[in-house]
Design an enzyme around this catalytic site. Structure first.
Site, PDB file in Angstrom:
ATOM      1  N   CYS A 152       0.830  -1.208   0.000  1.00 30.96           N
ATOM      2  CA  CYS A 152       0.000   0.000   0.000  1.00 30.96           C
ATOM      3  C   CYS A 152       0.863   1.256   0.000  1.00 30.96           C
ATOM      4  O   CYS A 152       0.535   2.261  -0.632  1.00 30.96           O
ATOM      5  CB  CYS A 152      -0.943  -0.001   1.198  1.00 30.96           C
ATOM      6  N   HIS A 290      -1.745   1.655   7.445  1.00 34.88           N
ATOM      7  CA  HIS A 290      -2.160   1.493   6.054  1.00 34.88           C
ATOM      8  C   HIS A 290      -2.071   2.834   5.334  1.00 34.88           C
ATOM      9  O   HIS A 290      -2.647   3.829   5.788  1.00 34.88           O
ATOM     10  CB  HIS A 290      -3.599   0.965   6.001  1.00 34.88           C
ATOM     11  N   ASN A 326      -8.047   3.849  -2.244  1.00 32.41           N
ATOM     12  CA  ASN A 326      -7.442   2.668  -1.640  1.00 32.41           C
ATOM     13  C   ASN A 326      -6.766   1.814  -2.710  1.00 32.41           C
ATOM     14  O   ASN A 326      -6.817   2.146  -3.902  1.00 32.41           O
ATOM     15  CB  ASN A 326      -8.512   1.859  -0.890  1.00 32.41           C
TER      16      ASN A 326
END
Length: 371
Positions: A152, A290, A326
């Site tokens: 990520c 994240h 995302n």
């Protein structure tokens, strides 16, 4: 209607009727037999997300986890302070620990590397009420799927560079995430890293190749760095960390472009859509794990009624939110995006707001000794 869409609608209808009962049953610690409807919901989940398990014991264990997650989603729905909806997602058969291990990166123990510039903005500067860089052509690239690779941090950094390059040079680019993984000296490839690791890699490699030339593999193998084989399509001059202030972040986002942030992803496992607003006890802002790309902000309008049956609204309230891109594919969340409440440091969004400074490479003049 496509098969996937049909399954999604059927799942939603079945879950709507089951969730409250499941939550009540688990809260009462009822050991009774699972309802047939629940097994049918789980079967549809397996079909939609292509899940299969090695043996009947594992199937039963995953059903237990699925049941627990549905109850957890119902609790989040009841406790939620925003407009978010929680329920079945691609991660509904994972425990919270498995979800964190598969999709989060390790938590930072210190700050960004020494010597990097810390940004500052004029807090009194005018900031628009809304901003959405997705509406500008060629700025935000398509939604990516990191699959089983904990990258990520690399995907957020790549998205940041792509968007800033498009804004500054009016040229749409998609840069290589795989190059960031293969050539990274500070992070650990698919085992995790930080956004600043990606930026340092770009600086060390004097730019990034294109996604087309150096494509993302999505596996966890260690690959040899191939940076020298391909032409660079984007460069950065440096990177900076913004102050932990949402007003300053919004102003920078509106005037310069998307930035990367690192959040606590706990509530994203059950997230379907809407604006997440959580208490620190539900989503600890200190435990960020994240990284995503912050692409805009806006607000929703809600109406409170004076009394039951009244035709006149008592008040109109606005919920301010952030829009985030995302890296879990377009089948998750709001077509790959999600929203967090703006103004309450929801899930630690102000912890590490980082952004690159993009520009064409500077030509270095040769140095010679004076005669």
């Amino acid at each position: 209607m496509t098969r996937t869409a049909h399954l999604c609608c059927l799942l939603a209808l079945l879950v709507a009727g089951l969730a409250q009962g499941i939550g009540s049953s688990l809260r009462a610690q009822d050991p009774g037999t699972r309802p047939l409807e629940l097994k049918e919901v789980f079967r549809l989940f397996q079909i939609q997300f292509n899940r299969s398990y090695s043996n009947p014991a594992e199937q039963a264990r995953r059903l237990d986890i699925f049941t627990h997650n549905l109850a957890q989603a119902q609790r989040l729905q009841e406790e939620g302070l925003g407009t978010a909806e929680f329920g079945v997602t691609p991660f509904s058969d994972l425990t919270e620990e498995e979800f964190g291990q598969l999709y989060g990166h390790r938590r930072a123990t210190g700050g960004i590397p020494v010597g990097r510039k810390v940004g500052s903005e004029n807090q009194g500067a005018s900031t628009p009420a809304t901003c959405d860089w997705r509406k500008a052509a060629g700025i935000i690239s398509s939604i990516k799927d990191q699959k089983n690779c904990k990258c990520c941090w690399a995907m957020a950094a790549a998205g940041n560079i792509e968007s800033l390059w498009g804004i500054k040079h009016h040229q749409s680019v998609e840069v290589s995430v795989q190059e960031l993984l293969d050539c990274d000296r500070c992070g650990d490839g698919c085992s995790g890293g930080f956004v600043w690791d990606a930026f340092i890699t770009v600086l060390n490699n004097s730019g990034l190749a294109s996604e087309k030339d150096y494509p993302f593999r999505g596996d966890t193998k260690t690959h040899r760095c191939q940076a020298r084989k391909y032409k660079k399509v984007a460069w950065i001059q440096d990177f900076l960390m913004l102050p932990d202030n949402e007003q300053i972040m919004a102003h920078h986002l509106a005037t310069h472009g998307p930035i990367t942030v690192t959040i606590n992803m706990k509530l994203l496992q059950q997230y379907q859509k809407g604006v997440i607003r959580a208490k620190p006890s539900t989503c600890d802002p200190r435990q960020v794990n994240h990284s995503v790309l912050l692409v805009g902000f806006g607000r929703t309008k809600s109406v409170e009624w004076a009394e039951t049956g009244s035709s006149q609204p008592q008040s109109r309230r606005f919920t301010s939110y952030w829009i985030l891109k995302n890296s879990w594919g377009a089948d998750w969340g709001e077509v790959g995006y999600f929203r967090l409440h703006r103004g309450s440091n929801t899930c630690g969004i102000t912890k590490y707001p980082l952004t690159a400074r993009v520009d064409l490479p500077v030509k270095k003049h040769p140095v010679s000794c004076p005669p």
